[in-house]
Design a protein around this motif. Structure first.
Motif, mmCIF file in Angstrom:
data_model
loop_
_atom_site.group_PDB
_atom_site.id
_atom_site.type_symbol
_atom_site.label_atom_id
_atom_site.label_comp_id
_atom_site.label_asym_id
_atom_site.label_seq_id
_atom_site.Cartn_x
_atom_site.Cartn_y
_atom_site.Cartn_z
ATOM 1 N N THR A 5 0.827 -1.204 0.000
ATOM 2 C CA THR A 5 0.000 0.000 0.000
ATOM 3 C C THR A 5 0.859 1.251 0.000
ATOM 4 O O THR A 5 0.571 2.229 -0.711
ATOM 5 N N GLU A 6 1.953 1.248 0.773
ATOM 6 C CA GLU A 6 2.832 2.405 0.824
ATOM 7 C C GLU A 6 3.481 2.651 -0.538
ATOM 8 O O GLU A 6 3.641 3.800 -0.969
ATOM 9 N N THR A 7 3.852 1.564 -1.245
ATOM 10 C CA THR A 7 4.434 1.728 -2.585
ATOM 11 C C THR A 7 3.430 2.379 -3.530
ATOM 12 O O THR A 7 3.775 3.303 -4.283
ATOM 13 N N ILE A 8 2.178 1.931 -3.492
ATOM 14 C CA ILE A 8 1.150 2.513 -4.360
ATOM 15 C C ILE A 8 0.904 3.968 -3.990
ATOM 16 O O ILE A 8 0.737 4.833 -4.867
ATOM 17 N N ASN A 9 0.921 4.293 -2.701
ATOM 18 C CA ASN A 9 0.734 5.687 -2.288
ATOM 19 C C ASN A 9 1.865 6.567 -2.822
ATOM 20 O O ASN A 9 1.633 7.695 -3.284
ATOM 21 N N ARG A 10 3.105 6.063 -2.755
ATOM 22 C CA ARG A 10 4.253 6.811 -3.296
ATOM 23 C C ARG A 10 4.085 7.038 -4.795
ATOM 24 O O ARG A 10 4.343 8.129 -5.319
ATOM 25 N N ILE A 11 3.642 5.998 -5.475
ATOM 26 C CA ILE A 11 3.445 6.096 -6.923
ATOM 27 C C ILE A 11 2.390 7.145 -7.251
ATOM 28 O O ILE A 11 2.578 7.992 -8.138
ATOM 29 N N GLU A 12 1.283 7.127 -6.512
ATOM 30 C CA GLU A 12 0.213 8.073 -6.822
ATOM 31 C C GLU A 12 0.630 9.509 -6.514
ATOM 32 O O GLU A 12 0.266 10.435 -7.249
ATOM 33 N N ARG A 13 1.396 9.712 -5.461
ATOM 34 C CA ARG A 13 1.895 11.063 -5.185
ATOM 35 C C ARG A 13 2.801 11.541 -6.318
ATOM 36 O O ARG A 13 2.752 12.705 -6.725
ATOM 37 N N PHE A 14 3.632 10.632 -6.825
ATOM 38 C CA PHE A 14 4.530 10.984 -7.927
ATOM 39 C C PHE A 14 3.743 11.320 -9.184
ATOM 40 O O PHE A 14 4.056 12.306 -9.886
ATOM 41 N N VAL A 16 0.664 12.522 -9.462
ATOM 42 C CA VAL A 16 0.000 13.818 -9.289
ATOM 43 C C VAL A 16 1.014 14.963 -9.362
ATOM 44 O O VAL A 16 0.748 16.004 -9.976
ATOM 45 N N GLU A 17 2.188 14.763 -8.767
ATOM 46 C CA GLU A 17 3.229 15.790 -8.812
ATOM 47 C C GLU A 17 3.644 16.090 -10.245
ATOM 48 O O GLU A 17 3.722 17.257 -10.662
ATOM 49 N N GLN A 18 3.926 15.059 -11.023
ATOM 50 C CA GLN A 18 4.392 15.263 -12.394
ATOM 51 C C GLN A 18 3.299 15.841 -13.280
ATOM 52 O O GLN A 18 3.574 16.676 -14.147
ATOM 53 N N MET A 19 2.057 15.418 -13.075
ATOM 54 C CA MET A 19 0.956 16.000 -13.844
ATOM 55 C C MET A 19 0.838 17.498 -13.565
ATOM 56 O O MET A 19 0.598 18.292 -14.482
ATOM 57 N N GLY A 20 1.039 17.903 -12.313
ATOM 58 C CA GLY A 20 0.979 19.312 -11.971
ATOM 59 C C GLY A 20 2.089 20.105 -12.623
ATOM 60 O O GLY A 20 1.852 21.194 -13.171
ATOM 61 N N LEU A 21 3.302 19.576 -12.586
ATOM 62 C CA LEU A 21 4.436 20.275 -13.194
ATOM 63 C C LEU A 21 4.243 20.440 -14.697
ATOM 64 O O LEU A 21 4.605 21.460 -15.278
ATOM 65 N N GLY A 22 3.694 19.406 -15.354
ATOM 66 C CA GLY A 22 3.518 19.439 -16.803
ATOM 67 C C GLY A 22 2.165 19.951 -17.253
ATOM 68 O O GLY A 22 1.889 19.962 -18.458
ATOM 69 N N THR A 345 8.233 10.232 -18.199
ATOM 70 C CA THR A 345 8.753 10.462 -16.858
ATOM 71 C C THR A 345 7.965 9.672 -15.821
ATOM 72 O O THR A 345 8.543 9.075 -14.907
ATOM 73 N N VAL A 346 6.647 9.661 -15.951
ATOM 74 C CA VAL A 346 5.805 8.915 -15.018
ATOM 75 C C VAL A 346 6.043 7.418 -15.135
ATOM 76 O O VAL A 346 6.199 6.714 -14.129
ATOM 77 N N ALA A 347 6.097 6.892 -16.365
ATOM 78 C CA ALA A 347 6.318 5.453 -16.547
ATOM 79 C C ALA A 347 7.645 5.020 -15.940
ATOM 80 O O ALA A 347 7.721 4.025 -15.203
ATOM 81 N N GLU A 348 8.711 5.769 -16.231
ATOM 82 C CA GLU A 348 10.025 5.409 -15.702
ATOM 83 C C GLU A 348 10.069 5.561 -14.187
ATOM 84 O O GLU A 348 10.637 4.720 -13.475
ATOM 85 N N GLY A 349 9.469 6.639 -13.667
ATOM 86 C CA GLY A 349 9.473 6.852 -12.224
ATOM 87 C C GLY A 349 8.741 5.751 -11.481
ATOM 88 O O GLY A 349 9.201 5.278 -10.425
ATOM 89 N N ILE A 350 7.594 5.314 -12.012
ATOM 90 C CA ILE A 350 6.862 4.209 -11.386
ATOM 91 C C ILE A 350 7.708 2.948 -11.371
ATOM 92 O O ILE A 350 7.771 2.228 -10.362
ATOM 93 N N ALA A 351 8.369 2.674 -12.498
ATOM 94 C CA ALA A 351 9.206 1.469 -12.563
ATOM 95 C C ALA A 351 10.309 1.505 -11.510
ATOM 96 O O ALA A 351 10.604 0.500 -10.853
ATOM 97 N N ARG A 352 10.932 2.670 -11.332
ATOM 98 C CA ARG A 352 11.994 2.779 -10.328
ATOM 99 C C ARG A 352 11.441 2.583 -8.911
ATOM 100 O O ARG A 352 12.084 1.961 -8.058
ATOM 101 N N ILE A 353 10.256 3.112 -8.639
ATOM 102 C CA ILE A 353 9.650 2.920 -7.326
ATOM 103 C C ILE A 353 9.344 1.439 -7.087
ATOM 104 O O ILE A 353 9.578 0.905 -6.001
#
Length: 469
Positions: A5-14, A16-22, A345-353
């Motif tokens: 659950t914590e991994t999924i929460n980290r992914i979802e925060r990431f 939302v963050e990237q969508m906001g920046l872009g 960026t989102v796809a790669e970031g999720i994979a790294r998480i």
């Protein structure tokens, strides 16, 4: 082990963050961890005007991630003894012509779908490439006739250069060999086996399809033209998928061609679709710069030291990014009703998480209050030529100064569509983040010297043709 659950929460925060920046209007994201679905949902809006939500079933035109599915269809026909990957294209398309006919006659099917045929990069600046109302049954065959004026860039098999027309040829070969339209063959032999529920083609959309968006001079999204071309790009770019169906496809990739409805192809045939065929040059790779090889509709490489299978897609106003970690049985599907660096960026970031690490890339921050020194900007005005053969800048690129903003022009406006302008948003005096025409989030920098002006544009080296007087 499935994601916590914590991994999924980290992914979802990431996300939302990237969508906001872009300033991304909407994403739908699907994730497999250890082969199991751990996330499948939408974020943001399917339409920024109506505020309709993006969901896991929102269809988008995925772009070049279509290519791997076309590759599977070719392998099916090869398994059936109806063709060989090393047959020449002209064996099945005897009327196929280029300006160098000896070159055209030597191209093999394998070369066509590995971008090693020596075909020139497809001029996506042409308005008909991703925006054509020709939906007749012979549209694909007639488009191939227009290739007769194209000049090859080198001998077949000698170099790698991304050319959507290779998959256009493959789509037509599927029609000739199977005796059916490309679309009918794919629906029956590929989509049906995968259990797709939402898939369709852009020239004939159905179901819940998101609105396409582009980005303006301030990086904000606006509803834009819906990409559709049965003629030029159906087999290479024009599939509409939802995140839910994308996960069915990526699950089959992890299972070496085994899908809900049976085998797409035998595992030994599927292995050929992800076997490295040619080392991609730096400007042809993804933005992280990691070494990658092109296979048959997929790129294969490594991320954080582990093997990857990946591909991105862009149709200027929509796009996708698929990234798989086969040894971990993890997969990420990002589908977007816009085309920007956020998708990758989102796809790669999720994979790294998922691998237990941290994302190493982010959409570049653009401060709207930054005031650059514009004194040298008139020197940047002019026409730039790419210094290498590639797909990002396939033709001369004119840059103009429009008031206080630099703008690059691609295709002109018409009664249904704004001009294909790319806006340069300054992050330094001669450094910019790009906005618009499928390049949003990529970066450009210029160097002014005695001999002229050089640029690096989305990793592609450019040179200004002449200095201003």
């Amino acid at each position: 082990m499935s994601a916590t659950t914590e991994t999924i929460n980290r992914i979802e925060r990431f996300i939302v963050e990237q969508m906001g920046l872009g300033q991304t209007p909407g994403l739908s994201v699907g994730i497999l961890a250890d082969g199991e679905i751990v996330l499948s949902r939408g974020y943001g809006y399917a339409d920024v005007v109506t505020r309709a939500p993006m969901t896991e079933r929102s269809g988008v035109v995925i772009g070049s991630t279509t290519k791997a599915l076309t590759g599977v269809a070719i392998l099916q026909l090869a398994e059936g003894g109806l063709l060989s990957l090393d047959d020449t294209v002209i064996k099945y398309l005897p009327h196929f012509r280029l300006r160098d006919q000896a070159h055209a006659a030597a191209i093999t099917i394998r070369q066509a779908i590995s971008h090693t045929a020596g075909l020139p990069p497809t001029l996506s600046t042409q308005t008909e490439f991703l925006f054509s109302d020709d939906a007749a049954d012979d549209a694909l065959a007639r488009y191939i006739e227009t290739l007769a004026d194209r000049l090859p860039i080198g001998p077949p098999g000698a170099q790698w250069a991304y050319a959507n027309d290779g998959f256009t040829l493959a789509g037509r070969i599927i029609e000739v060999v199977s005796g059916r339209s490309y679309e009918d063959y794919m629906r029956d032999r590929v989509f049906g086996v995968l259990g797709f529920e939402d898939a369709c083609f852009a020239y004939l959309p159905r179901g819940t399809v998101a609105t396409a968006h582009d980005f303006g001079p301030d990086g904000a999204p606006y509803p834009s033209f819906f990409p559709h071309s049965r003629a030029a790009s159906a087999a290479g770019s024009e599939l509409i998928l939802s995140a839910r169906d994308a996960l069915r496809w990526l699950g089959a990739v992890l299972d070496q061609g085994r899908a809900a409805g049976g085998l797409l192809v035998r595992p030994e045939s599927f292995a050929e679709t992800i076997r490295p065929h040619f080392l991609m040059p730096p400007e042809g790779r993804v933005a992280d710069g990691a070494e990658r090889y092109y296979a048959l509709g997929w790129q294969v490489g490594r991320l954080a030291g582990v093997p990857t299978i990946a591909h991105g897609g862009s149709t200027i106003t929509m796009g996708s990014n698929f990234l798989l970690l086969p040894e971990q049985r993890n997969a990420v599907a990002v589908l977007s009703n816009s085309s920007s660096d956020v998708n990758e960026t989102v796809a790669e970031g999720i994979a790294r998480i998922l691998l237990g690490g941290e994302p190493t890339r982010s959409f570049p921050t653009v401060d709207p209050n930054f005031e650059p020194d514009r004194a040298r900007w008139p020197d940047l005005v002019g026409t730039y030529e790419p210094q290498v053969v590639q797909n990002s800048v396939p033709a001369a690129l004119p840059i103009e100064l429009d008031g206080t903003q630099l703008v690059a022009h691609t295709y002109p406006a018409d009664h249904r569509r704004r001009a294909g302008d790319i806006f340069l948003r300054p992050v330094g005096d001669l450094e910019f983040v790009l906005s618009g025409r499928g390049r949003t989030g990529r970066q450009a920098e210029f160097v002014i010297h005695d001999e002229g002006v050089d640029a690096r544009w989305a990793e592609v080296p450019l040179k200004k043709l002449e200095r201003n007087s």
